[in-house]
Design a protein around this motif. Structure first.
Motif, short mmCIF file in Angstrom:
data_model
loop_
_atom_site.label_atom_id
_atom_site.label_comp_id
_atom_site.label_asym_id
_atom_site.label_seq_id
_atom_site.Cartn_x
_atom_site.Cartn_y
_atom_site.Cartn_z
N ALA A 85 0.84 -1.20 0.00
CA ALA A 85 0.00 0.00 0.00
C ALA A 85 0.88 1.25 0.00
O ALA A 85 2.07 1.20 0.28
N PHE A 86 0.21 2.36 -0.30
CA PHE A 86 0.86 3.67 -0.35
C PHE A 86 -0.06 4.66 0.37
O PHE A 86 -1.28 4.59 0.24
N ALA A 87 0.54 5.58 1.13
CA ALA A 87 -0.24 6.66 1.75
C ALA A 87 0.50 7.97 1.56
O ALA A 87 1.73 8.03 1.70
N ARG A 88 -0.25 8.99 1.23
CA ARG A 88 0.27 10.36 1.20
C ARG A 88 -0.32 11.04 2.43
O ARG A 88 -1.54 11.09 2.60
N VAL A 89 0.57 11.51 3.32
CA VAL A 89 0.13 12.12 4.57
C VAL A 89 0.84 13.45 4.76
O VAL A 89 1.87 13.73 4.13
N ARG A 90 0.29 14.27 5.65
CA ARG A 90 0.89 15.55 6.01
C ARG A 90 0.93 15.69 7.52
O ARG A 90 0.02 15.25 8.22
N CYS A 91 1.99 16.34 7.99
CA CYS A 91 2.08 16.69 9.40
C CYS A 91 3.01 17.88 9.54
O CYS A 91 3.63 18.31 8.57
N SER A 92 3.09 18.43 10.74
CA SER A 92 3.95 19.59 11.00
C SER A 92 4.83 19.31 12.19
O SER A 92 4.41 18.68 13.16
N ILE A 93 6.06 19.81 12.10
CA ILE A 93 7.00 19.75 13.22
C ILE A 93 7.74 21.08 13.20
O ILE A 93 8.34 21.45 12.17
#
Length: 128
Positions: A85-93
């Protein structure tokens, strides 16, 4: 909804939690031991093994300890088959937002991240 989608969502949630809390035990649970971590943002290409990546996370001050607002988002999950599987995710640091392309493998009935390729997007402060 496919059972794979249902199974992948808590793994991605654990991934976000591991980064937010700098929880290396959880990080090692969601990443396959042979996973690849890479970005081409700042030449030369940054490539790390898990043995190299985990200590980097352990040495960070966690976003949780700084009271940072979480921006975790799953933008997309694609299945290539029963075990890929593949996932495109976003987060902030800190002052950066990250777009992560995560590939997953399922071995022994368990999904783990096999690669993390990411783009750093500096956050704009203020407006002109």
């Amino acid at each position: 909804m496919s059972s794979a989608f249902v199974e992948l969502q808590p793994v991605i949630s654990d991934y976000f939690d591991a980064l937010y809390h700098c929880d290396t035990e959880l990080l090692q649970k969601v990443f396959h031991p042979k996973a690849v971590y890479a970005t081409a943002d700042d030449p030369p290409l940054l490539h790390r093994t898990m043995d190299e990546y985990v200590p980097v996370v352990a040495a960070r001050q966690s976003p949780a300890s700084r009271g940072e607002v979480r921006t975790d988002t799953i933008e997309e999950i694609q299945l290539a088959g029963d075990n890929t599987a593949f996932a495109r995710v976003r987060c902030s640091i800190g002052q950066s937002d990250f777009v992560d392309f995560l590939t997953f493998v399922r071995t022994d009935g368990r999904w783990q991240i096999m690669s993390k390729i990411f783009q750093i997007i500096p956050r704009q402060t203020g407006s002109a």
